[in-house]
Design a protein around this motif. Structure first.
Motif, PDB file in Angstrom:
ATOM      1  N   ASN A  54       0.846  -1.196   0.000  1.00 16.68           N
ATOM      2  CA  ASN A  54       0.000   0.000   0.000  1.00 16.68           C
ATOM      3  C   ASN A  54       0.878   1.243   0.000  1.00 16.68           C
ATOM      4  O   ASN A  54       1.031   1.894   1.028  1.00 16.68           O
ATOM      5  CB  ASN A  54      -0.915   0.021   1.234  1.00 16.68           C
ATOM      6  CG  ASN A  54      -1.868  -1.140   1.258  1.00 16.68           C
ATOM      7  OD1 ASN A  54      -2.456  -1.475   0.252  1.00 16.68           O
ATOM      8  ND2 ASN A  54      -2.025  -1.748   2.424  1.00 16.68           N
ATOM      9  N   PRO A  55       1.441   1.622  -1.144  1.00 13.27           N
ATOM     10  CA  PRO A  55       2.375   2.749  -1.157  1.00 13.27           C
ATOM     11  C   PRO A  55       1.732   4.081  -0.775  1.00 13.27           C
ATOM     12  O   PRO A  55       2.395   4.951  -0.240  1.00 13.27           O
ATOM     13  CB  PRO A  55       2.889   2.775  -2.598  1.00 13.27           C
ATOM     14  CG  PRO A  55       2.005   1.905  -3.386  1.00 13.27           C
ATOM     15  CD  PRO A  55       1.281   1.010  -2.440  1.00 13.27           C
ATOM     16  N   GLY A  56       0.457   4.253  -1.014  1.00  9.01           N
ATOM     17  CA  GLY A  56      -0.207   5.520  -0.683  1.00  9.01           C
ATOM     18  C   GLY A  56      -0.842   5.529   0.692  1.00  9.01           C
ATOM     19  O   GLY A  56      -1.617   6.414   1.024  1.00  9.01           O
ATOM     20  N   GLY A  57      -0.547   4.560   1.485  1.00  6.47           N
ATOM     21  CA  GLY A  57      -1.163   4.444   2.804  1.00  6.47           C
ATOM     22  C   GLY A  57      -2.308   3.453   2.754  1.00  6.47           C
ATOM     23  O   GLY A  57      -2.609   2.863   1.720  1.00  6.47           O
ATOM     24  N   PRO A  58      -2.980   3.264   3.876  1.00  2.91           N
ATOM     25  CA  PRO A  58      -4.067   2.285   3.908  1.00  2.91           C
ATOM     26  C   PRO A  58      -5.234   2.760   3.051  1.00  2.91           C
ATOM     27  O   PRO A  58      -5.450   3.962   2.892  1.00  2.91           O
ATOM     28  CB  PRO A  58      -4.449   2.214   5.386  1.00  2.91           C
ATOM     29  CG  PRO A  58      -3.988   3.497   5.960  1.00  2.91           C
ATOM     30  CD  PRO A  58      -2.785   3.912   5.157  1.00  2.91           C
ATOM     31  N   PRO A  59      -5.988   1.836   2.477  1.00  4.90           N
ATOM     32  CA  PRO A  59      -7.134   2.235   1.664  1.00  4.90           C
ATOM     33  C   PRO A  59      -8.198   2.873   2.537  1.00  4.90           C
ATOM     34  O   PRO A  59      -8.298   2.582   3.731  1.00  4.90           O
ATOM     35  CB  PRO A  59      -7.625   0.910   1.063  1.00  4.90           C
ATOM     36  CG  PRO A  59      -7.110  -0.144   1.975  1.00  4.90           C
ATOM     37  CD  PRO A  59      -5.827   0.400   2.562  1.00  4.90           C
ATOM     38  N   PRO A  60      -8.996   3.780   1.962  1.00  3.98           N
ATOM     39  CA  PRO A  60     -10.045   4.423   2.765  1.00  3.98           C
ATOM     40  C   PRO A  60     -11.127   3.408   3.146  1.00  3.98           C
ATOM     41  O   PRO A  60     -11.314   2.404   2.453  1.00  3.98           O
ATOM     42  CB  PRO A  60     -10.599   5.494   1.827  1.00  3.98           C
ATOM     43  CG  PRO A  60     -10.291   4.987   0.455  1.00  3.98           C
ATOM     44  CD  PRO A  60      -9.005   4.224   0.582  1.00  3.98           C
ATOM     45  N   TYR A  61     -11.815   3.713   4.234  1.00  6.39           N
ATOM     46  CA  TYR A  61     -12.912   2.851   4.647  1.00  6.39           C
ATOM     47  C   TYR A  61     -14.067   2.987   3.657  1.00  6.39           C
ATOM     48  O   TYR A  61     -14.308   4.068   3.133  1.00  6.39           O
ATOM     49  CB  TYR A  61     -13.396   3.216   6.053  1.00  6.39           C
ATOM     50  CG  TYR A  61     -12.432   2.828   7.131  1.00  6.39           C
ATOM     51  CD1 TYR A  61     -12.229   1.498   7.459  1.00  6.39           C
ATOM     52  CD2 TYR A  61     -11.715   3.793   7.836  1.00  6.39           C
ATOM     53  CE1 TYR A  61     -11.338   1.130   8.443  1.00  6.39           C
ATOM     54  CE2 TYR A  61     -10.817   3.428   8.828  1.00  6.39           C
ATOM     55  CZ  TYR A  61     -10.646   2.107   9.124  1.00  6.39           C
ATOM     56  OH  TYR A  61      -9.770   1.740  10.105  1.00  6.39           O
ATOM     57  N   PRO A  62     -14.789   1.907   3.408  1.00  3.51           N
ATOM     58  CA  PRO A  62     -15.942   1.997   2.502  1.00  3.51           C
ATOM     59  C   PRO A  62     -16.991   2.952   3.063  1.00  3.51           C
ATOM     60  O   PRO A  62     -17.172   3.052   4.279  1.00  3.51           O
ATOM     61  CB  PRO A  62     -16.486   0.566   2.450  1.00  3.51           C
ATOM     62  CG  PRO A  62     -15.422  -0.300   3.020  1.00  3.51           C
ATOM     63  CD  PRO A  62     -14.564   0.560   3.883  1.00  3.51           C
ATOM     64  N   SER A  63     -17.684   3.662   2.156  1.00  5.61           N
ATOM     65  CA  SER A  63     -18.682   4.636   2.605  1.00  5.61           C
ATOM     66  C   SER A  63     -19.872   3.960   3.273  1.00  5.61           C
ATOM     67  O   SER A  63     -20.573   4.574   4.067  1.00  5.61           O
ATOM     68  CB  SER A  63     -19.164   5.485   1.428  1.00  5.61           C
ATOM     69  OG  SER A  63     -19.757   4.654   0.439  1.00  5.61           O
ATOM     70  N   GLU A  64     -20.100   2.679   2.971  1.00  5.85           N
ATOM     71  CA  GLU A  64     -21.240   1.968   3.555  1.00  5.85           C
ATOM     72  C   GLU A  64     -20.971   1.485   4.979  1.00  5.85           C
ATOM     73  O   GLU A  64     -21.877   1.025   5.652  1.00  5.85           O
ATOM     74  CB  GLU A  64     -21.608   0.746   2.697  1.00  5.85           C
ATOM     75  CG  GLU A  64     -22.134   1.081   1.333  1.00  5.85           C
ATOM     76  CD  GLU A  64     -21.026   1.251   0.310  1.00  5.85           C
ATOM     77  OE1 GLU A  64     -19.869   0.864   0.595  1.00  5.85           O
ATOM     78  OE2 GLU A  64     -21.301   1.780  -0.769  1.00  5.85           O
TER      79      GLU A  64
END
Length: 125
Positions: A54-64
């Motif tokens: 994950n080079p850009g950091g952790p993925p964002p949490y899903p909006s749901e």
């Protein structure tokens, strides 16, 4: 048969059952130090691997996330759900009362019993 006698009447010398406390403490401390260093090394390897994946950091949490229903899947325990009871209460209140459906278009709702009576009498909206 020949008998083997080691002491020939002398008692055999036995070592006392004593554990050296100093040695025990040193071994315990060394084991804890090895565990600590291995844990730190494993954490560093994990962090490096995570950064590679994950080079850009952790993925964002899903909006749901946190919603009571995602798609068609209920996310709450069935015995904790109150949405169905709340919807039924609102629908029954709408069937038994007066109110606006679309104020701009002038569309209202009336109690279902009154609507049935009007329909039986031949009245049309």
């Amino acid at each position: 048969m020949t008998e083997h006698s080691h002491s020939e009447g002398r008692p055999t010398a036995v070592e006392p059952d004593v554990i050296s406390t100093g040695k025990l403490v040193v071994v315990g401390f060394a084991a804890m130090l090895v565990f600590l260093l291995a844990s730190l090394a494993a954490a560093r390897i994990l962090q490096t691997r995570r950064d590679q994946l994950n080079p850009g950091g952790p993925p964002p949490y899903p909006s749901e996330l946190g919603k009571p229903k995602i798609g068609m899947v209920e996310q709450q325990l069935f015995d904790k759900q109150t949405r169905a009871r709340e919807l039924l209460r609102k629908q029954r209140a709408q069937l038994a009362g007066y109110g606006w459906i679309d104020k701009e278009k002038g569309v209202i709702h009336i109690p279902i019993d009154e609507a049935i009576d009007r329909l039986v009498k031949g009245e049309r909206p």
